[in-house]
Design an enzyme around this catalytic site. Structure first.
Site, PDB file in Angstrom:
ATOM      1  N   ARG A 138       3.946  -8.350   7.747  1.00  5.93           N
ATOM      2  CA  ARG A 138       4.542  -8.118   6.426  1.00  5.93           C
ATOM      3  C   ARG A 138       5.880  -8.832   6.243  1.00  5.93           C
ATOM      4  O   ARG A 138       6.799  -8.287   5.624  1.00  5.93           O
ATOM      5  CB  ARG A 138       4.760  -6.628   6.168  1.00  5.93           C
ATOM      6  CG  ARG A 138       3.511  -5.847   5.879  1.00  5.93           C
ATOM      7  CD  ARG A 138       3.058  -6.048   4.448  1.00  5.93           C
ATOM      8  NE  ARG A 138       1.778  -5.407   4.228  1.00  5.93           N
ATOM      9  CZ  ARG A 138       1.635  -4.161   3.796  1.00  5.93           C
ATOM     10  NH1 ARG A 138       2.693  -3.467   3.483  1.00  5.93           N
ATOM     11  NH2 ARG A 138       0.443  -3.650   3.658  1.00  5.93           N
TER      12      ARG A 138
ATOM     13  N   ARG B 245       7.258 -11.704  -7.848  1.00  3.27           N
ATOM     14  CA  ARG B 245       6.387 -10.607  -8.260  1.00  3.27           C
ATOM     15  C   ARG B 245       6.632 -10.263  -9.737  1.00  3.27           C
ATOM     16  O   ARG B 245       5.696  -9.988 -10.493  1.00  3.27           O
ATOM     17  CB  ARG B 245       6.662  -9.393  -7.376  1.00  3.27           C
ATOM     18  CG  ARG B 245       5.619  -8.298  -7.455  1.00  3.27           C
ATOM     19  CD  ARG B 245       6.065  -7.144  -6.574  1.00  3.27           C
ATOM     20  NE  ARG B 245       5.014  -6.198  -6.292  1.00  3.27           N
ATOM     21  CZ  ARG B 245       4.544  -5.320  -7.178  1.00  3.27           C
ATOM     22  NH1 ARG B 245       5.027  -5.294  -8.400  1.00  3.27           N
ATOM     23  NH2 ARG B 245       3.576  -4.482  -6.832  1.00  3.27           N
TER      24      ARG B 245
ATOM     25  N   ARG C  87       8.574  -7.011  -0.158  1.00  2.00           N
ATOM     26  CA  ARG C  87       9.580  -6.483  -1.092  1.00  2.00           C
ATOM     27  C   ARG C  87      10.994  -6.391  -0.556  1.00  2.00           C
ATOM     28  O   ARG C  87      11.921  -6.203  -1.326  1.00  2.00           O
ATOM     29  CB  ARG C  87       9.123  -5.103  -1.593  1.00  2.00           C
ATOM     30  CG  ARG C  87       7.934  -5.181  -2.522  1.00  2.00           C
ATOM     31  CD  ARG C  87       7.278  -3.846  -2.690  1.00  2.00           C
ATOM     32  NE  ARG C  87       6.691  -3.444  -1.401  1.00  2.00           N
ATOM     33  CZ  ARG C  87       5.933  -2.376  -1.225  1.00  2.00           C
ATOM     34  NH1 ARG C  87       5.697  -1.584  -2.235  1.00  2.00           N
ATOM     35  NH2 ARG C  87       5.442  -2.091  -0.045  1.00  2.00           N
TER      36      ARG C  87
ATOM     37  N   TYR D 181     -11.199   2.552   3.700  1.00  3.74           N
ATOM     38  CA  TYR D 181     -10.799   2.370   2.299  1.00  3.74           C
ATOM     39  C   TYR D 181     -11.998   2.468   1.361  1.00  3.74           C
ATOM     40  O   TYR D 181     -11.918   3.071   0.288  1.00  3.74           O
ATOM     41  CB  TYR D 181     -10.070   1.034   2.113  1.00  3.74           C
ATOM     42  CG  TYR D 181      -8.631   1.111   2.594  1.00  3.74           C
ATOM     43  CD1 TYR D 181      -7.644   1.669   1.778  1.00  3.74           C
ATOM     44  CD2 TYR D 181      -8.271   0.685   3.860  1.00  3.74           C
ATOM     45  CE1 TYR D 181      -6.332   1.771   2.225  1.00  3.74           C
ATOM     46  CE2 TYR D 181      -6.963   0.780   4.312  1.00  3.74           C
ATOM     47  CZ  TYR D 181      -6.001   1.328   3.490  1.00  3.74           C
ATOM     48  OH  TYR D 181      -4.705   1.441   3.930  1.00  3.74           O
TER      49      TYR D 181
ATOM     50  N   ASP E 114      -4.456  -9.528   0.806  1.00  8.02           N
ATOM     51  CA  ASP E 114      -4.545  -8.155   1.286  1.00  8.02           C
ATOM     52  C   ASP E 114      -5.902  -7.941   1.940  1.00  8.02           C
ATOM     53  O   ASP E 114      -6.883  -8.596   1.568  1.00  8.02           O
ATOM     54  CB  ASP E 114      -4.357  -7.149   0.141  1.00  8.02           C
ATOM     55  CG  ASP E 114      -4.000  -5.779   0.680  1.00  8.02           C
ATOM     56  OD1 ASP E 114      -2.810  -5.530   0.937  1.00  8.02           O
ATOM     57  OD2 ASP E 114      -4.932  -4.967   0.894  1.00  8.02           O
TER      58      ASP E 114
HETATM   59  O1  CP3 Z   1       3.317 -10.800   5.012  1.00  9.15           O
HETATM   60  C1  CP3 Z   1       2.189 -10.367   5.318  1.00  9.15           C
HETATM   61  O2  CP3 Z   1       2.000  -9.560   6.252  1.00  9.15           O
HETATM   62  C2  CP3 Z   1       0.968 -10.936   4.605  1.00  9.15           C
HETATM   63  C3  CP3 Z   1       0.330 -10.163   3.613  1.00  9.15           C
HETATM   64  C4  CP3 Z   1      -0.311  -8.814   3.878  1.00  9.15           C
HETATM   65  C5  CP3 Z   1      -0.264  -7.777   2.919  1.00  9.15           C
HETATM   66  N1  CP3 Z   1      -1.085  -6.756   3.311  1.00  9.15           N
HETATM   67  C6  CP3 Z   1       0.520  -7.827   1.681  1.00  9.15           C
HETATM   68  C7  CP3 Z   1       0.864  -6.574   1.000  1.00  9.15           C
HETATM   69  C8  CP3 Z   1      -1.120  -8.350   4.920  1.00  9.15           C
HETATM   70  C9  CP3 Z   1      -1.454  -9.045   6.238  1.00  9.15           C
HETATM   71  C10 CP3 Z   1      -1.622  -7.060   4.534  1.00  9.15           C
HETATM   72  C11 CP3 Z   1      -2.566  -6.272   5.337  1.00  9.15           C
HETATM   73  C12 CP3 Z   1      -2.857  -4.895   4.950  1.00  9.15           C
HETATM   74  N2  CP3 Z   1      -3.027  -4.376   3.695  1.00  9.15           N
HETATM   75  C13 CP3 Z   1      -3.136  -3.853   5.878  1.00  9.15           C
HETATM   76  C14 CP3 Z   1      -3.204  -4.010   7.371  1.00  9.15           C
HETATM   77  C15 CP3 Z   1      -1.872  -4.139   8.005  1.00  9.15           C
HETATM   78  C16 CP3 Z   1      -1.115  -2.851   8.102  1.00  9.15           C
HETATM   79  O3  CP3 Z   1      -0.077  -2.731   7.409  1.00  9.15           O
HETATM   80  O4  CP3 Z   1      -1.532  -1.979   8.861  1.00  9.15           O
HETATM   81  C17 CP3 Z   1      -3.401  -2.686   5.138  1.00  9.15           C
HETATM   82  C18 CP3 Z   1      -3.727  -1.311   5.697  1.00  9.15           C
HETATM   83  C19 CP3 Z   1      -3.342  -3.028   3.759  1.00  9.15           C
HETATM   84  C20 CP3 Z   1      -3.603  -2.156   2.586  1.00  9.15           C
HETATM   85  C21 CP3 Z   1      -2.402  -1.994   1.750  1.00  9.15           C
HETATM   86  N3  CP3 Z   1      -1.858  -2.985   0.952  1.00  9.15           N
HETATM   87  C22 CP3 Z   1      -1.603  -0.833   1.583  1.00  9.15           C
HETATM   88  C23 CP3 Z   1      -1.851   0.488   2.282  1.00  9.15           C
HETATM   89  C24 CP3 Z   1      -0.583  -1.161   0.683  1.00  9.15           C
HETATM   90  C25 CP3 Z   1       0.437  -0.215   0.102  1.00  9.15           C
HETATM   91  C26 CP3 Z   1       1.555   0.028   1.005  1.00  9.15           C
HETATM   92  C27 CP3 Z   1       2.710  -0.858   0.644  1.00  9.15           C
HETATM   93  O5  CP3 Z   1       3.310  -1.412   1.573  1.00  9.15           O
HETATM   94  O6  CP3 Z   1       2.992  -0.955  -0.548  1.00  9.15           O
HETATM   95  C28 CP3 Z   1      -0.740  -2.525   0.333  1.00  9.15           C
HETATM   96  C29 CP3 Z   1       0.134  -3.311  -0.565  1.00  9.15           C
HETATM   97  C30 CP3 Z   1       0.722  -4.575  -0.026  1.00  9.15           C
HETATM   98  N4  CP3 Z   1       0.048  -5.478   0.736  1.00  9.15           N
HETATM   99  C31 CP3 Z   1       2.043  -5.074  -0.282  1.00  9.15           C
HETATM  100  C32 CP3 Z   1       2.139  -6.319   0.359  1.00  9.15           C
HETATM  101  C33 CP3 Z   1       3.298  -7.289   0.346  1.00  9.15           C
HETATM  102  C34 CP3 Z   1       3.075  -4.412  -1.161  1.00  9.15           C
HETATM  103  C35 CP3 Z   1       2.719  -4.807  -2.560  1.00  9.15           C
HETATM  104  C36 CP3 Z   1       3.833  -4.913  -3.540  1.00  9.15           C
HETATM  105  O7  CP3 Z   1       4.487  -5.974  -3.665  1.00  9.15           O
HETATM  106  O8  CP3 Z   1       4.029  -3.916  -4.249  1.00  9.15           O
END
Ligand code: CP3
Length: 343
Positions: A26, A39, A30, A152, A76
């Site tokens: 990640r 964004r 943000r 999911y 994602d």
């Molecule tokens: O920089 C990176 O890591 C690359 C992009 C990336 C994202 N999600 C972007 C993202 C990656 C590799 C993921 C993987 C992901 N997504 C996982 C597995 C990794 C982990 O964290 O265990 C999972 C479980 C998800 C599902 C997911 N996506 C959730 C549960 C959430 C909400 C939680 C949160 O952090 O807001 C997301 C949203 C998400 N995915 C964001 C980002 C940058 C936040 C979105 C935003 O800008 O509002």
């Protein structure tokens, strides 16, 4: 420079390297003001993912600011579920799939799709990202592992208890297997498509696997993870992340992946002993320790590198993703500690 000479790729082969490669799960997100600006322009998270120029821009942002050794595609793990036919929504509470898949009919209605046809924006984002990255930076692709994707798809969002999934696993194994078969096939196709589009190594995220006992992991998750790992043999190096998986690390080490990611609860020195040269290890700085001062983050990162003691096959990373209220200075201190510490 030939891609096989990149630092991270050499570390995944467990070669001795002049310093430890570093990137953060990640790392695009943000906590970065420049991410929040894109964004805002894009109008939302899925809008960023679907528009290659935005996705490439936010993938490159942390590299520009800190110079990590790898960039990970901005997307994602849930994107392929949408391509398979599920409705997917992201809002301030995170992801949701408002029409979850809970019976055989719904599972049969999911399609394993050709990523090039349905998720062309992913390939385009990878090509644009590669063109904008420094030569020495490795480009990573990723997918969710079948078990985490199933959680999911069946729960309809993030869950703590996984009640619907557990009921399907235990009471209707035929349907559960049918779902996992489709997910594994989709994951293999998606990873191959990402590699064909420029990803040099792939990360498989099994975020919720640690909720299973070891015996249940072996029966209900590992067979499909193994299918994915085997399906990608010779395609690109594979890194396996399973959250809170200290109780079945040996199963992960034996999966055949080039790398295994550790969460921060695991002793990295023990993990090196137990993995015994079977794979490279990624991790495992506590993401919440990035809330300390930059100086303290630098000291703790150096201490982690000291603990590893220059063993070949270490990729410095966090134990889980960067939190959104992390001070960007602290991410800087983490990366600097790796770069200033020559072996
Ligand atoms: O920089 C990176 O890591 C690359 C992009 C990336 C994202 N999600 C972007 C993202 C990656 C590799 C993921 C993987 C992901 N997504 C996982 C597995 C990794 C982990 O964290 O265990 C999972 C479980 C998800 C599902 C997911 N996506 C959730 C549960 C959430 C909400 C939680 C949160 O952090 O807001 C997301 C949203 C998400 N995915 C964001 C980002 C940058 C936040 C979105 C935003 O800008 O509002």
């Amino acid at each position: 420079m030939k891609s096989q000479e990149r630092l991270l790729m050499r570390a995944l082969r467990r070669e001795k390297t002049e310093r430890t490669p570093v990137w953060l799960m990640r790392q695009a997100g943000r906590y970065l003001p420049e991410y929040r600006e894109v964004r805002r322009q894009a109008g939302g998270f899925m809008e960023m993912i679907r528009e290659p120029k935005y996705a490439a821009e936010v993938t490159i942002q942390p590299i520009r600011r800190y110079g990590m050794d790898a960039a990970i595609l901005f997307s994602d793990i849930l994107v392929p579920l949408e391509a398979m036919g599920m409705k997917l929504v992201f809002d301030d509470h995170g992801p949701s799939l408002p029409i979850p898949v809970r019976d055989r009919k719904a599972i049969d209605a999911l399609h394993v799709v050709d990523p090039a046809q349905t998720m062309g924006y992913v390939g385009e984002a990878l090509r644009l990202t590669r063109a904008g990255l420094p030569d020495e930076t490795t480009l990573l692709g990723f997918c969710g592992a079948p078990f985490t994707l199933a959680s999911y798809a069946v729960e309809g969002g993030t869950s703590k208890q996984f009640s619907f999934l557990r009921k399907m696993m235990y009471l209707d194994f035929a349907s559960y297997s049918a779902l996992m078969d489709k997910l594994a096939a989709q994951v293999v196709a998606h990873m191959k498509y990402q590699v064909a589009s420029g990803a040099e190594a792939v990360v498989l995220f099994d975020t919720w696997a640690g909720s299973l006992t070891r015996a249940d992991y072996q029966k209900y998750a590992a067979p499909w993870t193994r299918r994915v790992v085997d399906g990608l043999a010779g395609v690109a190096p594979r890194v396996l992340f399973a959250g809170e998986s200290g109780h079945f690390l040996d199963d992960l080490f034996g999966m055949g992946a080039e790398g295994v990611a550790l969460d921060h609860r695991t002793s990295i020195r023990d993990a090196f002993e137990r993995s015994n040269g079977r794979c490279a290890l990624q991790g495992n700085f506590d993401p919440a320790a990035l809330f300390a001062s930059p100086d303290e983050v630098f000291r703790r990162t150096t201490a982690l590198l000291d603990e590893v003691g220059g063993r070949p096959g270490h990729v410095l990373n966090l134990g889980h993703g960067v939190f959104k209220d992390t001070d960007p200075e602290c991410v800087g201190a983490f990366v600097r500690a790796a770069k200033e510490r020559a072996r």
